[in-house]
Design a protein around this motif. Structure first.
Motif, PDB file in Angstrom:
ATOM      1  N   LYS A  53      -3.857  -2.165   7.139  1.00 34.53           N
ATOM      2  CA  LYS A  53      -3.752  -3.593   8.319  1.00 34.53           C
ATOM      3  C   LYS A  53      -5.755  -3.839   7.668  1.00 34.53           C
ATOM      4  O   LYS A  53      -5.439  -4.922   8.637  1.00 34.53           O
ATOM      5  CB  LYS A  53      -3.714  -3.149   9.569  1.00 34.53           C
ATOM      6  N   ASP A  76      -1.632   1.989   0.917  1.00 33.44           N
ATOM      7  CA  ASP A  76       0.321   0.860   2.007  1.00 33.44           C
ATOM      8  C   ASP A  76       0.845   2.764   1.766  1.00 33.44           C
ATOM      9  O   ASP A  76       0.866   3.269   0.927  1.00 33.44           O
ATOM     10  CB  ASP A  76       0.921   0.188   1.200  1.00 33.44           C
ATOM     11  N   TRP A  92       4.187   2.144   5.931  1.00 28.27           N
ATOM     12  CA  TRP A  92       3.077   1.121   6.794  1.00 28.27           C
ATOM     13  C   TRP A  92       2.734   0.803   6.265  1.00 28.27           C
ATOM     14  O   TRP A  92       1.496   1.486   4.939  1.00 28.27           O
ATOM     15  CB  TRP A  92       2.493   2.806   7.320  1.00 28.27           C
ATOM     16  N   TYR A  93       1.951  -0.276   6.403  1.00 26.76           N
ATOM     17  CA  TYR A  93       1.395  -1.532   5.350  1.00 26.76           C
ATOM     18  C   TYR A  93      -0.854  -0.748   5.802  1.00 26.76           C
ATOM     19  O   TYR A  93      -0.519  -0.094   7.345  1.00 26.76           O
ATOM     20  CB  TYR A  93       1.382  -2.867   6.321  1.00 26.76           C
ATOM     21  N   GLU A 132       6.472   0.205   9.510  1.00 28.78           N
ATOM     22  CA  GLU A 132       6.723  -0.950  10.256  1.00 28.78           C
ATOM     23  C   GLU A 132       7.788  -1.551   8.866  1.00 28.78           C
ATOM     24  O   GLU A 132       8.290  -2.692   9.971  1.00 28.78           O
ATOM     25  CB  GLU A 132       5.610  -1.274   9.403  1.00 28.78           C
ATOM     26  N   ASP A 133       8.749  -0.874   8.488  1.00 29.77           N
ATOM     27  CA  ASP A 133       9.618  -1.286   7.452  1.00 29.77           C
ATOM     28  C   ASP A 133       9.894   0.006   6.775  1.00 29.77           C
ATOM     29  O   ASP A 133       9.556   1.098   6.226  1.00 29.77           O
ATOM     30  CB  ASP A 133       9.012  -1.987   6.362  1.00 29.77           C
ATOM     31  N   ASP A 137       4.319  -9.081  -4.858  1.00 26.15           N
ATOM     32  CA  ASP A 137       3.619  -9.352  -3.727  1.00 26.15           C
ATOM     33  C   ASP A 137       1.265  -9.075  -4.469  1.00 26.15           C
ATOM     34  O   ASP A 137       0.586  -9.785  -3.688  1.00 26.15           O
ATOM     35  CB  ASP A 137       3.279  -7.932  -2.953  1.00 26.15           C
ATOM     36  N   GLU A 145      -3.476  -8.350   6.493  1.00 19.47           N
ATOM     37  CA  GLU A 145      -2.435  -8.695   7.311  1.00 19.47           C
ATOM     38  C   GLU A 145      -1.655 -10.189   7.147  1.00 19.47           C
ATOM     39  O   GLU A 145      -0.670  -9.688   7.492  1.00 19.47           O
ATOM     40  CB  GLU A 145      -2.841  -9.416   8.941  1.00 19.47           C
ATOM     41  N   ASP A 146      -0.996  -9.278   5.670  1.00 19.92           N
ATOM     42  CA  ASP A 146      -0.034 -10.749   5.473  1.00 19.92           C
ATOM     43  C   ASP A 146       1.188  -9.651   5.365  1.00 19.92           C
ATOM     44  O   ASP A 146       1.746 -10.102   4.447  1.00 19.92           O
ATOM     45  CB  ASP A 146      -0.743 -11.217   3.654  1.00 19.92           C
ATOM     46  N   HIS A 147       1.131  -8.034   5.224  1.00 24.46           N
ATOM     47  CA  HIS A 147       2.354  -7.774   4.668  1.00 24.46           C
ATOM     48  C   HIS A 147       2.700  -7.529   3.285  1.00 24.46           C
ATOM     49  O   HIS A 147       4.363  -7.146   3.610  1.00 24.46           O
ATOM     50  CB  HIS A 147       3.786  -7.608   5.740  1.00 24.46           C
ATOM     51  N   LYS A 148       2.031  -7.365   2.778  1.00 27.86           N
ATOM     52  CA  LYS A 148       2.103  -7.249   0.996  1.00 27.86           C
ATOM     53  C   LYS A 148       1.773  -5.915   0.634  1.00 27.86           C
ATOM     54  O   LYS A 148       0.834  -5.539   0.913  1.00 27.86           O
ATOM     55  CB  LYS A 148       0.740  -8.376   0.598  1.00 27.86           C
ATOM     56  N   TYR A 199      -2.831   2.968  10.809  1.00 27.19           N
ATOM     57  CA  TYR A 199      -1.523   2.994  10.712  1.00 27.19           C
ATOM     58  C   TYR A 199      -0.507   2.775  11.797  1.00 27.19           C
ATOM     59  O   TYR A 199      -1.083   3.880  12.843  1.00 27.19           O
ATOM     60  CB  TYR A 199      -0.891   4.015   9.186  1.00 27.19           C
TER      61      TYR A 199
END
Length: 335
Positions: A69, A131, A66-67, A53-54, A165, A72-75, A48
């Motif tokens: 990894k 996540d 924190w997504y 990250e958001d 998602d 890599e689509d941030h879902k 992470y």
């Protein structure tokens, strides 16, 4: 195939795979569908980001995440939800997970905890595709019921985002310290209201599920010292940034009064009636009424319908407290 049944497909190699589906309805009607998957080997060595990250501001809480990894689509696919502990001064924040906690330069998840494989806890979580979410109170001092309500809103938001998602994975919910009490109250309230929290299990870490204890003498020491006047002003009011001011504020917060078995500001203790105000002994007679009321309400909610694991963070030395009941720990004389 049964409703909600999961089918597992195994492939011997990577690449594009076509899945064809044939559905025969009870009416005899036949439906066809197909989809294409691209299979790639999992990337190794990923972890992470240090910083969230958001984030999103919700009523009563800020939600950081924190997504993972591995995609890599941030879902959001597989939430691990951590609930903040006792933070009446609102000083902890999201940095305690990966940046710093307890005076050290790395967070709770960026530690190896004597792991024989020399791996960080965050590495194990990342390998399992989680996540990571962190629920941070905007007002850590308010009642547990209020923050529990805000936590339910955060969990519902996570579930909605997860579904959007395309994921229906179960959540893992973890509450540390007071967060375990808040989390328990939130999850059980959702169950009682018929709301699906989608949690697989709940983990409470060193949480006062029956109450917390700070000796009455220590509480009285903080309170009385704070109320002592110097040049007509109480010491606790001379500097709002002082440890004394913050300590008195935290001790008298609604959350602290609910958690503590005995509280200085409660008719549950007896003054020793010492000579010239020299109080040498202070004893608690019975539990605080505020504490009793809250924990009776918590117990009345019932047990969770999911597995609940609990960890107690003891000294691991099997030693009792190094002082006896009623023993004098400190003296302070102000003239």
């Amino acid at each position: 195939i049964l409703s909600d049944q999961v089918l597992q497909l195994n492939y011997s190699d990577y690449g594009f795979k076509r899945i064809k589906i044939k559905l025969i309805l009870a009416t005899g009607e036949v439906l066809y569908s197909q989809t294409v998957l691209k299979l790639e080997p999992k990337k190794s060595g990923l972890d992470y980001n240090i910083n969230p990250e958001d984030s999103i501001n919700l009523t009563g809480v800020t939600l950081y995440w924190w997504y993972n990894k591995n995609c890599e689509d941030h879902k959001v696919r597989k939430p691990l939800i951590l609930i903040e502990g006792f933070d009446p001064l609102n000083t902890l924040g999201s940095r305690l997970l990966f940046t710093s906690y307890g005076g050290v330069a790395f967070g709770l998840l960026n530690r190896k905890y004597d792991d024989p494989n020399e791996k960080l806890l965050s590495e194990y979580l990342h390998e399992d595709d989680y996540d990571v979410f962190y629920i941070n109170y905007k007002e850590g001092q308010i009642s547990i019921q209020e923050n529990a309500y805000y936590v339910t809103q955060a969990i519902q938001w996570i579930n909605e985002r997860k579904h959007k998602d395309g994921s229906f994975e179960k959540n893992i919910v973890i509450g540390a310290s007071m967060g375990g009490v808040v989390g328990y109250y939130a999850l059980k309230s959702m169950e009682n209201q018929g709301k699906d929290h989608e949690a697989e299990f709940f983990l409470s870490v060193d949480s006062p599920l029956k109450g917390a204890n700070i000796p009455i003498g220590m509480q009285a020491f903080i309170q009385e010292l704070g109320d002592y006047k110097l040049a007509g002003f109480k010491l606790k009011d001379l500097n709002e940034e002082s440890g004394l001011h913050k300590g008195v504020f935290a001790l008298n917060s609604p959350a602290a009064k609910q958690l503590l078995y005995y509280h200085y500001d409660s008719p549950s203790w007896s003054d020793c009636g010492g000579i010239d105000g020299d109080c040498t002994e202070t004893f608690a007679n019975n539990l605080s009424s505020v504490h009793n009321t809250f924990y009776s309400e918590l117990e009345a909610l019932g047990t969770l319908n999911i597995k609940h694991y609990s960890i107690s963070n003891g000294s691991i030395l099997r030693k009792e407290q190094q002082f006896g009941i009623g023993e004098k720990l400190a003296d302070a004389y102000i003239t």
